[in-house]
Each structure stands twice: as C-alpha cells, then as structure tokens.
Scaffold this active site. Sequence first.
Site, PDB file in Angstrom:
ATOM      1  N   THR A  28      38.926  38.010  33.801  1.00 42.97           N
ATOM      2  CA  THR A  28      38.952  36.573  34.053  1.00 42.97           C
ATOM      3  C   THR A  28      40.257  36.158  34.725  1.00 42.97           C
ATOM      4  O   THR A  28      41.337  36.628  34.365  1.00 42.97           O
ATOM      5  CB  THR A  28      38.806  35.810  32.724  1.00 42.97           C
ATOM      6  OG1 THR A  28      37.567  36.177  32.110  1.00 42.97           O
ATOM      7  CG2 THR A  28      38.847  34.304  32.935  1.00 42.97           C
ATOM      8  N   SER A  94      38.762  43.456  30.145  1.00 49.90           N
ATOM      9  CA  SER A  94      38.493  42.096  29.669  1.00 49.90           C
ATOM     10  C   SER A  94      37.055  41.684  30.032  1.00 49.90           C
ATOM     11  O   SER A  94      36.118  42.392  29.669  1.00 49.90           O
ATOM     12  CB  SER A  94      39.542  41.134  30.228  1.00 49.90           C
ATOM     13  OG  SER A  94      39.463  39.872  29.606  1.00 49.90           O
ATOM     14  N   LEU A  95      36.864  40.578  30.742  1.00 46.51           N
ATOM     15  CA  LEU A  95      35.507  40.245  31.171  1.00 46.51           C
ATOM     16  C   LEU A  95      34.931  41.383  32.006  1.00 46.51           C
ATOM     17  O   LEU A  95      33.727  41.671  31.932  1.00 46.51           O
ATOM     18  CB  LEU A  95      35.504  38.942  31.968  1.00 46.51           C
ATOM     19  CG  LEU A  95      34.151  38.502  32.551  1.00 46.51           C
ATOM     20  CD1 LEU A  95      33.085  38.372  31.475  1.00 46.51           C
ATOM     21  CD2 LEU A  95      34.303  37.188  33.327  1.00 46.51           C
ATOM     22  N   ASP A 212      46.635  42.108  20.842  1.00 48.61           N
ATOM     23  CA  ASP A 212      45.839  41.235  21.717  1.00 48.61           C
ATOM     24  C   ASP A 212      45.508  39.942  20.975  1.00 48.61           C
ATOM     25  O   ASP A 212      44.814  39.958  19.958  1.00 48.61           O
ATOM     26  CB  ASP A 212      44.563  41.968  22.127  1.00 48.61           C
ATOM     27  CG  ASP A 212      43.827  41.285  23.268  1.00 48.61           C
ATOM     28  OD1 ASP A 212      44.027  40.077  23.484  1.00 48.61           O
ATOM     29  OD2 ASP A 212      43.033  41.974  23.941  1.00 48.61           O
ATOM     30  N   HIS A 239      46.971  41.378  25.473  1.00 51.46           N
ATOM     31  CA  HIS A 239      45.735  41.511  26.235  1.00 51.46           C
ATOM     32  C   HIS A 239      45.970  42.158  27.594  1.00 51.46           C
ATOM     33  O   HIS A 239      45.178  42.995  28.032  1.00 51.46           O
ATOM     34  CB  HIS A 239      45.091  40.136  26.418  1.00 51.46           C
ATOM     35  CG  HIS A 239      43.717  40.194  27.006  1.00 51.46           C
ATOM     36  ND1 HIS A 239      42.648  40.752  26.345  1.00 51.46           N
ATOM     37  CD2 HIS A 239      43.239  39.787  28.216  1.00 51.46           C
ATOM     38  CE1 HIS A 239      41.565  40.682  27.105  1.00 51.46           C
ATOM     39  NE2 HIS A 239      41.899  40.115  28.249  1.00 51.46           N
TER      40      HIS A 239
END
Length: 260
Positions: A28, A94-95, A212, A239
Amino acid sequence: MPTIDVNGTPVHYTSQGSGPGLLFVHGTAANGETNWGHVREHFTERHTVITPDFSGSGNTPLHADELSLEELVDQVIGAARAVTDEPFDIVGFSLGAVVAAAAAAKYPELVRRLIVINGWARNDDPRQQLAVDLWRRLPDIDSEAFAAYSALLIFSPPFLAGFGSDGVKATVAGITPEIGTLRQIELDHRVDITELLPAIGARTLVVGSSRDLLIPVEHSREIHQAVKGSEYAELESGHMVVFEKTAELVQLITEFLDRD
C-alpha cells in the site's frame, strides 16, 4: 517502462535481469520501484526481476471507485505473463503479500515458489480494523496527522527515532494521501483470503516482523499455520522490513530461492 493492458487498465512494470521470472509485488502507498528498487540488483544476475505497479500506484491508474483483490491479482499476473511464458516465483510485501498469496492460490500452474512478507489473511482483527480505519479517515480530517500516523505505523520506534528530529520531519513531510493510496487502504480494511490459503500448493516462505504495528506479527504466524508445508522466519523490525532489515530480508529470500 513497458505497459500491458489488463482488463482495460494499462499496467506498468519493469523487467530486468535474466533467468527464471521473479515477480515482486509492492504494498500500500508504494510502487514497484519504491518498494523494491533498492533490492532488485541482488537478484538480476540469476533471475528476470519483474516489478509491476498495480492500480493506484506508480504509473498504473485507477479505473474505478473501489479496488478489488481480484483485479490486483490479475494485474500482477498479467505483468509477469508479459515477460515470461514459464512459471515464476512471487515475493509480496504487505498488501502485495495478500495479492501474491491470492495469486498463488488462483494460478497454481504459474507460481513455483511464494514468499509472503508482513501479510495477513483475515479482516476481523478488531485492533487491526481500528488502526486501518483511522489510517483511512485521517486524510479527510488532517493530512499532516495522516502523515505522522503513517510514519508511526510503518516504522519500528528505534528505526524511526534513528532518523533524528530533522529526519523524522522530512519523512513525515514526504507522506501524502494520494487517491490511489486511499483506495488501497480501503482494500486493506476489507480484504480476506482465509479461504484461499489452503489452496496454495507452491513452496512457501512466510516472513513476519516482530515489531510491526500496522500488521501485527501474529497475522504472519497465522498464514504460516494455514499454508501447508510452509516455512517461517521472523525478523525484529517494524512493518517496513524492506528498509529496516534489507540485508537480512535479501538473505532470507536468496536462501529460499536457492534451495531446490
């Protein structure tokens, strides 16, 4: 940068190196270059490294008011297929980890090996829902607060503090709530791949980050438990492990890909 049309959307991607395909999927608010540009050179001698921008990032436009997981999967797979006719490996962050895992489940004949970094499977974690919901609402209230909150979410405390006061201010100043970012955060909020994980047959490495704050490490552990035969590794990082622990992450990826 070349482009491939995927269901009416011009998907931009880069392709560098030689050898079997290695698809890197960004997260993202990023794009292929900002997430992976600094690690690409570690893999191009032995792999053809493919880094697409999915809708709302880089040079790939939005085409609707709402993103879907299915369209992002088709976009990154389309970019890979534009480069190679052979099965390929996928690394997602992540995404992008969610997209990569869904791609491995949907296209088992194409995905040889899968690496999932700081991903998640379900959207019913109340704490994560609270964090992501606030992340999405802040731009409508105060864009500077959105930038500050973003920095607090994505970096571990010691890493962010290590920038120094001026560095923190510069980092926050560089974070802006672009429309593509907001659409991706909305997808973060609702996406759920729980039912897809058991269908993943590719050899899989799951990487979690113990500090994270955006996607707590328990989500990576859950993915590991859900993907049969997967391997698991954990790094002490926030993260943004792709920047906090670049060398360690590159080593994990390299060692996993080098094994038969």
